[in-house]
Design a protein around this motif. Structure first.
Motif, PDB file in Angstrom:
ATOM      1  N   MET A 138     -76.012 -81.446 -43.766  1.00 34.96           N
ATOM      2  CA  MET A 138     -75.005 -80.731 -44.536  1.00 34.96           C
ATOM      3  C   MET A 138     -73.806 -81.636 -44.780  1.00 34.96           C
ATOM      4  O   MET A 138     -73.369 -82.346 -43.884  1.00 34.96           O
ATOM      5  CB  MET A 138     -74.562 -79.471 -43.793  1.00 34.96           C
ATOM      6  CG  MET A 138     -73.654 -78.584 -44.597  1.00 34.96           C
ATOM      7  SD  MET A 138     -73.243 -77.037 -43.738  1.00 34.96           S
ATOM      8  CE  MET A 138     -72.166 -77.648 -42.449  1.00 34.96           C
ATOM      9  N   ASN A 139     -73.274 -81.602 -45.991  1.00 34.06           N
ATOM     10  CA  ASN A 139     -72.126 -82.431 -46.322  1.00 34.06           C
ATOM     11  C   ASN A 139     -70.901 -81.923 -45.562  1.00 34.06           C
ATOM     12  O   ASN A 139     -70.573 -80.739 -45.627  1.00 34.06           O
ATOM     13  CB  ASN A 139     -71.871 -82.372 -47.843  1.00 34.06           C
ATOM     14  CG  ASN A 139     -70.957 -83.487 -48.297  1.00 34.06           C
ATOM     15  OD1 ASN A 139     -69.983 -83.804 -47.642  1.00 34.06           O
ATOM     16  ND2 ASN A 139     -71.279 -84.075 -49.432  1.00 34.06           N
ATOM     17  N   ALA A 170     -66.795 -80.189 -48.524  1.00 29.42           N
ATOM     18  CA  ALA A 170     -67.300 -79.395 -49.648  1.00 29.42           C
ATOM     19  C   ALA A 170     -66.293 -79.430 -50.790  1.00 29.42           C
ATOM     20  O   ALA A 170     -65.098 -79.197 -50.595  1.00 29.42           O
ATOM     21  CB  ALA A 170     -67.542 -77.958 -49.213  1.00 29.42           C
ATOM     22  N   THR A 186     -65.343 -77.875 -54.564  1.00 22.84           N
ATOM     23  CA  THR A 186     -65.533 -76.834 -55.569  1.00 22.84           C
ATOM     24  C   THR A 186     -64.530 -77.063 -56.681  1.00 22.84           C
ATOM     25  O   THR A 186     -63.343 -77.301 -56.417  1.00 22.84           O
ATOM     26  CB  THR A 186     -65.304 -75.432 -54.961  1.00 22.84           C
ATOM     27  OG1 THR A 186     -66.158 -75.259 -53.840  1.00 22.84           O
ATOM     28  CG2 THR A 186     -65.585 -74.352 -55.992  1.00 22.84           C
ATOM     29  N   VAL A 217     -61.051 -78.670 -51.955  1.00 21.05           N
ATOM     30  CA  VAL A 217     -61.786 -79.551 -51.058  1.00 21.05           C
ATOM     31  C   VAL A 217     -61.677 -78.982 -49.648  1.00 21.05           C
ATOM     32  O   VAL A 217     -60.569 -78.797 -49.129  1.00 21.05           O
ATOM     33  CB  VAL A 217     -61.215 -80.982 -51.103  1.00 21.05           C
ATOM     34  CG1 VAL A 217     -61.987 -81.898 -50.167  1.00 21.05           C
ATOM     35  CG2 VAL A 217     -61.238 -81.520 -52.535  1.00 21.05           C
ATOM     36  N   ASP A 263     -65.731 -79.226 -43.659  1.00 19.22           N
ATOM     37  CA  ASP A 263     -66.806 -78.260 -43.416  1.00 19.22           C
ATOM     38  C   ASP A 263     -67.634 -78.582 -42.173  1.00 19.22           C
ATOM     39  O   ASP A 263     -68.846 -78.744 -42.231  1.00 19.22           O
ATOM     40  CB  ASP A 263     -67.698 -78.182 -44.668  1.00 19.22           C
ATOM     41  CG  ASP A 263     -68.518 -76.898 -44.719  1.00 19.22           C
ATOM     42  OD1 ASP A 263     -68.154 -75.939 -44.021  1.00 19.22           O
ATOM     43  OD2 ASP A 263     -69.517 -76.859 -45.467  1.00 19.22           O
ATOM     44  N   ASN A 273     -63.635 -78.619 -37.422  1.00 17.07           N
ATOM     45  CA  ASN A 273     -63.465 -79.701 -38.400  1.00 17.07           C
ATOM     46  C   ASN A 273     -62.962 -80.992 -37.763  1.00 17.07           C
ATOM     47  O   ASN A 273     -62.119 -81.699 -38.333  1.00 17.07           O
ATOM     48  CB  ASN A 273     -62.546 -79.258 -39.543  1.00 17.07           C
ATOM     49  CG  ASN A 273     -63.173 -78.150 -40.357  1.00 17.07           C
ATOM     50  OD1 ASN A 273     -64.357 -78.197 -40.683  1.00 17.07           O
ATOM     51  ND2 ASN A 273     -62.389 -77.132 -40.679  1.00 17.07           N
ATOM     52  N   GLU A 280     -66.440 -89.573 -46.592  1.00 13.20           N
ATOM     53  CA  GLU A 280     -66.660 -88.570 -47.624  1.00 13.20           C
ATOM     54  C   GLU A 280     -65.335 -88.095 -48.213  1.00 13.20           C
ATOM     55  O   GLU A 280     -65.244 -87.839 -49.419  1.00 13.20           O
ATOM     56  CB  GLU A 280     -67.443 -87.392 -47.040  1.00 13.20           C
ATOM     57  CG  GLU A 280     -67.906 -86.375 -48.051  1.00 13.20           C
ATOM     58  CD  GLU A 280     -68.902 -86.926 -49.064  1.00 13.20           C
ATOM     59  OE1 GLU A 280     -69.150 -86.229 -50.076  1.00 13.20           O
ATOM     60  OE2 GLU A 280     -69.427 -88.053 -48.873  1.00 13.20           O
ATOM     61  N   ASN A 288     -62.761 -75.092 -43.501  1.00 15.67           N
ATOM     62  CA  ASN A 288     -63.614 -73.927 -43.258  1.00 15.67           C
ATOM     63  C   ASN A 288     -63.671 -73.629 -41.766  1.00 15.67           C
ATOM     64  O   ASN A 288     -63.561 -74.536 -40.940  1.00 15.67           O
ATOM     65  CB  ASN A 288     -65.024 -74.170 -43.799  1.00 15.67           C
ATOM     66  CG  ASN A 288     -65.075 -74.133 -45.313  1.00 15.67           C
ATOM     67  OD1 ASN A 288     -64.198 -73.540 -45.957  1.00 15.67           O
ATOM     68  ND2 ASN A 288     -66.096 -74.750 -45.908  1.00 15.67           N
TER      69      ASN A 288
END
Length: 247
Positions: free
Chosen positions: A1-2, A5, A7, A15, A18, A24, A33, A55
């Motif tokens: 999983m990245n 994230a 959007t 941003v 995640d 985190n 990343e 998140n």
């Protein structure tokens, strides 16, 4: 999983860090990343504003010490600076957001410690929930803030308060952070507040907004004489642009 994230909602990028199960905590992969996403946004002329958030239960608990220090070769490799940028991978993960022409707003909740705090400080604005807390955590691990915190902390809160937070590694609540200028404002809904601000900024000229960010970044510690020259150099293209539009 990245671990980061992205959007895109209209002209705004959101941003999110995640790794929610780890509050985190920042890994080397995550830092790379963050830099990659920032450069992607920088090249998107349609993106006018950016929100940084986390998140899960926290914005970021800081560098994942156990995971990162378990790879000393990786740390050494990423500690070397890029001679053109003047930053290493740890620093660029934060400073890449400072380099963006778009304004960046950090929406903070839960813990915001160490490298996570330095990431939030690289944003142009910071809104935080009343129950969030902050710490320049590195001294607890026998380290110093080295992800651009030296540049951002003293600029925002002054040398004495920056040293106080760094040397004690004390945790401070959002109300105290707002009083000393560490964050912009306390908000019950920092993401909503950030979205409202980005909508207001997006109504303004993107060229003027980018120029304002660049102007203050370049003049904050400059002498008055140098600041005046940078003001003129930054303003002239905007004047010429307006003149072309009015012909």
């Amino acid at each position: 999983m990245n671990p980061v994230a992205l959007t895109i909602d209209g002209n705004r990028a959101e941003v999110a860090l995640d790794r929610p199960d780890k509050h985190n905590g920042l890994t080397i992969e995550m830092l790379r990343e963050l830099t990659r996403v920032a450069r992607f946004i920088q090249n998107r002329k349609d993106i006018r504003t950016v929100i940084l958030r986390g998140n899960g239960p926290s914005f970021s608990s800081g560098l994942d010490i156990a995971g990162t220090m378990g790879n000393p070769l990786g740390v050494a490799r990423n500690f070397l600076p890029n001679p053109l940028r003047g930053t290493n991978s740890f620093q660029e993960a934060c400073w890449a957001w400072r380099r963006l022409p778009q304004p960046v707003v950090a929406a903070v909740h839960g813990h915001c410690y160490g490298g996570g705090l330095q990431l939030a400080l690289a944003a142009d604005f910071r809104f935080a929930t009343p129950d969030s807390d902050f710490s320049v955590m590195e001294v607890r691990h026998g380290l110093i803030p080295d992800m651009t915190g030296a540049a951002t902390l003293s600029r925002l809160i002054g040398l004495d308060k920056a040293l106080l937070l760094t040397m004690t590694a004390d945790r401070v609540d959002a109300a105290h952070a707002a009083r000393i200028g560490l964050i912009t404002e306390v908000s019950e809904d920092p993401i909503g507040t950030a979205q409202q601000l980005t909508e207001r900024i997006a109504e303004r000229s993107p060229h003027a907004v980018a120029a304002a960010k660049r102007l203050f970044d370049r003049t904050w510690h400059a002498s008055a004489r140098r600041a005046f020259g940078i003001e003129r150099a930054t303003q002239l293209p905007l004047i010429l642009r307006q003149a072309r539009f009015r012909r």
